[in-house]
Design a protein around this motif. Structure first.
Motif, PDB file in Angstrom:
ATOM      1  N   ARG A   1       5.694  -1.358   2.726  1.00  0.00           N
ATOM      2  CA  ARG A   1       5.569  -2.780   2.462  1.00  0.00           C
ATOM      3  C   ARG A   1       6.911  -3.495   2.549  1.00  0.00           C
ATOM      4  O   ARG A   1       7.976  -2.891   2.437  1.00  0.00           O
ATOM      5  CB  ARG A   1       4.971  -3.009   1.059  1.00  0.00           C
ATOM      6  CG  ARG A   1       3.481  -2.703   0.965  1.00  0.00           C
ATOM      7  CD  ARG A   1       2.990  -2.872  -0.481  1.00  0.00           C
ATOM      8  NE  ARG A   1       3.318  -4.176  -1.028  1.00  0.00           N
ATOM      9  CZ  ARG A   1       2.600  -5.283  -0.832  1.00  0.00           C
ATOM     10  NH1 ARG A   1       1.502  -5.233  -0.123  1.00  0.00           N
ATOM     11  NH2 ARG A   1       2.974  -6.410  -1.370  1.00  0.00           N
TER      12      ARG A   1
ATOM     13  N   TYR B   1      -4.235  -4.653  -3.082  1.00  0.00           N
ATOM     14  CA  TYR B   1      -3.361  -4.011  -2.095  1.00  0.00           C
ATOM     15  C   TYR B   1      -3.636  -2.521  -2.127  1.00  0.00           C
ATOM     16  O   TYR B   1      -3.733  -1.915  -3.203  1.00  0.00           O
ATOM     17  CB  TYR B   1      -1.882  -4.274  -2.400  1.00  0.00           C
ATOM     18  CG  TYR B   1      -1.461  -5.696  -2.188  1.00  0.00           C
ATOM     19  CD1 TYR B   1      -1.638  -6.315  -0.945  1.00  0.00           C
ATOM     20  CD2 TYR B   1      -0.866  -6.429  -3.216  1.00  0.00           C
ATOM     21  CE1 TYR B   1      -1.240  -7.625  -0.739  1.00  0.00           C
ATOM     22  CE2 TYR B   1      -0.472  -7.743  -3.022  1.00  0.00           C
ATOM     23  CZ  TYR B   1      -0.662  -8.340  -1.776  1.00  0.00           C
ATOM     24  OH  TYR B   1      -0.266  -9.626  -1.587  1.00  0.00           O
TER      25      TYR B   1
ATOM     26  N   VAL C   1       4.653  -4.277  -4.865  1.00  0.00           N
ATOM     27  CA  VAL C   1       3.200  -4.201  -5.046  1.00  0.00           C
ATOM     28  C   VAL C   1       2.813  -4.151  -6.524  1.00  0.00           C
ATOM     29  O   VAL C   1       1.846  -4.772  -6.944  1.00  0.00           O
ATOM     30  CB  VAL C   1       2.595  -3.009  -4.261  1.00  0.00           C
ATOM     31  CG1 VAL C   1       3.121  -1.664  -4.770  1.00  0.00           C
ATOM     32  CG2 VAL C   1       1.067  -3.043  -4.346  1.00  0.00           C
TER      33      VAL C   1
END
Ligand SMILES: [Ca+2]
Length: 154
Positions: free
Chosen positions: A116, A83, A120
């Motif tokens: 997001r 990511y 993460v």
């Protein structure tokens, strides 16, 4: 005469000691590098409910330890999964820190949002990487559960 020579001796000793005191922090600063990862709150405080405020309780600090401002546009943060957050236009001043929060929000002075809808940074173990626009890695920092939610990457 005797007192004066003692004072002279103390001053001489201070003059020798002073550069040693200066040398110590300089060595530490060199170890930290220029632009680097700072504190990371990889485990959001409280339960991981997935709410936007909980997502924003997860963050990474990037610190500019150089003597000049740096334009971060194109710099990236990347986790073990791959990511990636790419900085937009953001000028980080000399000696300043910018906090990158995982969730959504409006960017401001000292903080930006990844945007997001999911966490993460893994709570168990993960590795943050700071990557230059050229693609070369500038800094990295990893952690495990032993770090209790927060990692100081300085
Ligand atoms: Ca997390």
């Amino acid at each position: 005469m005797r007192i004066r020579s003692t004072v002279t001796a103390v001053l001489a000793a201070t003059a020798v000691a002073a550069p040693l005191l200066v040398a110590s922090p300089a060595t530490a600063a060199a170890h930290q590098g220029g632009l680097h990862l700072g504190f990371i709150q990889y485990d959001s405080p409280g339960r991981d409910t997935g709410s936007n405020s909980s997502l924003n309780g997860e963050w990474v600090n990037v610190h500019n330890n150089t003597r000049g401002a740096i334009q971060l546009k194109g710099y990236k943060l990347k986790d073990n999964t791959g990511y990636t957050y790419t900085f937009g236009s953001y000028k980080i001043g000399a000696g300043k820190t910018v906090k990158v929060r995982t969730g959504k929000g409006s960017n401001g002075a000292g903080y930006v949002f990844w945007g997001r809808a999911a966490y993460v940074w893994n709570n168990t173990s993960d590795k943050a990487r700071l990557i230059k626009p050229s693609g070369s890695q500038l800094d990295s920092c990893s952690w495990t559960t032993r770090d209790n939610g927060t990692r100081n990457c300085h």
